[in-house]
Structure formats: structure tokens, C-alpha cells
Design a protein around this motif. Structure first.
Motif, PDB file in Angstrom:
ATOM      1  N   ASP A  86     -13.243   2.147   9.055  1.00 25.84           N
ATOM      2  CA  ASP A  86     -14.107   1.185   8.374  1.00 25.84           C
ATOM      3  C   ASP A  86     -13.242   0.444   7.365  1.00 25.84           C
ATOM      4  N   TYR A  87     -13.539  -0.808   7.122  1.00 23.39           N
ATOM      5  CA  TYR A  87     -12.707  -1.538   6.177  1.00 23.39           C
ATOM      6  C   TYR A  87     -13.531  -2.020   4.989  1.00 23.39           C
ATOM      7  N   PHE A  88     -12.846  -2.120   3.856  1.00 22.04           N
ATOM      8  CA  PHE A  88     -13.440  -2.619   2.625  1.00 22.04           C
ATOM      9  C   PHE A  88     -12.812  -3.940   2.221  1.00 22.04           C
ATOM     10  N   TYR A  89     -11.594  -4.171   2.681  1.00 22.45           N
ATOM     11  CA  TYR A  89     -10.850  -5.388   2.376  1.00 22.45           C
ATOM     12  C   TYR A  89     -10.248  -5.882   3.691  1.00 22.45           C
ATOM     13  N   SER A  90     -10.426  -7.143   4.003  1.00 23.58           N
ATOM     14  CA  SER A  90     -10.029  -7.630   5.325  1.00 23.58           C
ATOM     15  C   SER A  90      -8.527  -7.527   5.587  1.00 23.58           C
ATOM     16  N   TRP A  91      -7.697  -7.484   4.543  1.00 24.52           N
ATOM     17  CA  TRP A  91      -6.249  -7.378   4.744  1.00 24.52           C
ATOM     18  C   TRP A  91      -5.719  -5.966   4.498  1.00 24.52           C
ATOM     19  N   GLN A  92      -6.593  -4.963   4.336  1.00 23.33           N
ATOM     20  CA  GLN A  92      -6.050  -3.600   4.264  1.00 23.33           C
ATOM     21  C   GLN A  92      -5.370  -3.310   5.588  1.00 23.33           C
ATOM     22  N   LYS A  93      -4.318  -2.468   5.567  1.00 24.14           N
ATOM     23  CA  LYS A  93      -3.518  -2.277   6.772  1.00 24.14           C
ATOM     24  C   LYS A  93      -3.142  -0.818   6.958  1.00 24.14           C
ATOM     25  N   GLY A  94      -2.961  -0.460   8.208  1.00 27.59           N
ATOM     26  CA  GLY A  94      -2.392   0.820   8.585  1.00 27.59           C
ATOM     27  C   GLY A  94      -1.523   0.595   9.805  1.00 27.59           C
ATOM     28  N   GLY A  95      -0.332   1.195   9.821  1.00 26.39           N
ATOM     29  CA  GLY A  95       0.527   0.976  10.975  1.00 26.39           C
ATOM     30  C   GLY A  95       1.863   1.664  10.866  1.00 26.39           C
ATOM     31  N   LEU A  96       2.854   1.088  11.528  1.00 26.23           N
ATOM     32  CA  LEU A  96       4.194   1.659  11.649  1.00 26.23           C
ATOM     33  C   LEU A  96       5.194   0.817  10.872  1.00 26.23           C
ATOM     34  N   MET A  97       6.108   1.492  10.153  1.00 25.66           N
ATOM     35  CA  MET A  97       7.125   0.775   9.391  1.00 25.66           C
ATOM     36  C   MET A  97       8.501   1.383   9.655  1.00 25.66           C
ATOM     37  N   PHE A  98       9.474   0.508   9.878  1.00 27.23           N
ATOM     38  CA  PHE A  98      10.887   0.862   9.983  1.00 27.23           C
ATOM     39  C   PHE A  98      11.570   0.240   8.772  1.00 27.23           C
ATOM     40  N   ARG A  99      12.408   1.007   8.049  1.00 32.14           N
ATOM     41  CA  ARG A  99      13.108   0.497   6.873  1.00 32.14           C
ATOM     42  C   ARG A  99      14.571   0.934   6.921  1.00 32.14           C
ATOM     43  N   GLU A 100      15.457   0.022   6.510  1.00 30.56           N
ATOM     44  CA  GLU A 100      16.864   0.391   6.434  1.00 30.56           C
ATOM     45  C   GLU A 100      17.103   1.356   5.275  1.00 30.56           C
ATOM     46  N   SER A 101      16.375   1.185   4.173  1.00 31.89           N
ATOM     47  CA  SER A 101      16.475   2.088   3.023  1.00 31.89           C
ATOM     48  C   SER A 101      15.107   2.165   2.359  1.00 31.89           C
ATOM     49  N   LEU A 102      15.007   2.970   1.317  1.00 30.96           N
ATOM     50  CA  LEU A 102      13.747   3.075   0.573  1.00 30.96           C
ATOM     51  C   LEU A 102      13.705   2.128  -0.622  1.00 30.96           C
ATOM     52  N   ASP A 103      14.703   1.265  -0.743  1.00 27.72           N
ATOM     53  CA  ASP A 103      14.715   0.262  -1.807  1.00 27.72           C
ATOM     54  C   ASP A 103      13.634  -0.790  -1.548  1.00 27.72           C
ATOM     55  N   ALA A 104      13.077  -1.330  -2.626  1.00 29.22           N
ATOM     56  CA  ALA A 104      11.985  -2.302  -2.507  1.00 29.22           C
ATOM     57  C   ALA A 104      12.378  -3.550  -1.724  1.00 29.22           C
ATOM     58  N   ASP A 105      13.657  -3.948  -1.790  1.00 31.68           N
ATOM     59  CA  ASP A 105      14.088  -5.185  -1.112  1.00 31.68           C
ATOM     60  C   ASP A 105      14.797  -4.923   0.213  1.00 31.68           C
ATOM     61  N   SER A 106      14.562  -3.746   0.791  1.00 25.68           N
ATOM     62  CA  SER A 106      15.218  -3.330   2.035  1.00 25.68           C
ATOM     63  C   SER A 106      14.810  -4.195   3.226  1.00 25.68           C
ATOM     64  N   LYS A 107      15.707  -4.286   4.211  1.00 27.32           N
ATOM     65  CA  LYS A 107      15.318  -4.840   5.516  1.00 27.32           C
ATOM     66  C   LYS A 107      14.219  -3.949   6.065  1.00 27.32           C
ATOM     67  N   HIS A 108      13.224  -4.551   6.731  1.00 23.33           N
ATOM     68  CA  HIS A 108      12.134  -3.749   7.291  1.00 23.33           C
ATOM     69  C   HIS A 108      11.510  -4.454   8.484  1.00 23.33           C
ATOM     70  N   TYR A 109      10.776  -3.670   9.256  1.00 23.97           N
ATOM     71  CA  TYR A 109      10.007  -4.194  10.391  1.00 23.97           C
ATOM     72  C   TYR A 109       8.730  -3.358  10.486  1.00 23.97           C
TER      73      TYR A 109
END
Length: 107
Positions: free
Chosen positions: A3-26
Motif C-alpha cells: 500500500d502506498y502513502f506517497y506516490s514517489w515512495q520506492k522499494g527496489g534494488l540498488m548497486f553502489r560502488e561505495s557507501l559514500d553519498a556521492d558514489s556511482k550507483h544504479y
């Protein structure tokens, strides 16, 4: 499915090069009511880009991210579907040899 409360809430898969905030990601997400969303950053410290398909709002939906070398591709399927439907990709992001994969959620 959720169920959603906010239309842009999200759940999914994330790939990150590092855990830094400005890391490359997909990432590939199922949103509350905005369809399926794809977000990525292809350079450290760069701007994140995104695509979304607002026509894919039905749930439950399965999502898939495939990574081959430095190329990411995405697909989805609904319950009862036999084949995956290609969504976006390939998108090239040059990650280092080690990277992080996880489930990502926002509210």
C-alpha cells in the motif's frame, strides 16, 4: 506489493560502488503510484539521472537488474508471466571490481 502513502515512495534494488553519498550507483524501483523508476549516477560526485515508466503501476510486479561487465539492463514481469519484459539498458557505469548490492527503500 505494498500500500502506498506517497506516490514517489520506492522499494527496489540498488548497486553502489561505495557507501559514500556521492558514489556511482544504479537502481531500479517500484514506486507508490508512479510506475517503475530507474536511477543512476555514472561518475562519482556527478548528477543522478532517471527514467520512469508511469504506465507500469500494477502490483505485484517482479523487477530484475542484470549486470554484465559494466553494463546494466532492467526487466520486469507480473505474476503469471513466463517471460521477462525488457525495460531499459544497457547503461554503462564503470564500477571498480568491488561494489555493494542491496534492497533500497524510501518513504
Amino acid at each position: 506489493s505494498f500500500d502506498y502513502f506517497y506516490s514517489w515512495q520506492k522499494g527496489g534494488l540498488m548497486f553502489r560502488e561505495s557507501l559514500d553519498a556521492d558514489s556511482k550507483h544504479y537502481s531500479l524501483y517500484v514506486t507508490g503510484n508512479q510506475g517503475i523508476s530507474n536511477q543512476w549516477r555514472d561518475s562519482t560526485g556527478g548528477t543522478s539521472s532517471n527514467l520512469h515508466n508511469s504506465g507500469l503501476k500494477a502490483k505485484p510486479v517482479w523487477i530484475q537488474v542484470s549486470k554484465t561487465a559494466n553494463e546494466f539492463s532492467t526487466a520486469y514481469k507480473y505474476e503469471g508471466d513466463i517471460e521477462w519484459t525488457s525495460l531499459w539498458g544497457p547503461t554503462t557505469i564503470g564500477f571498480s571490481s568491488d561494489f555493494y548490492v542491496g534492497i533500497a527503500v524510501t518513504s
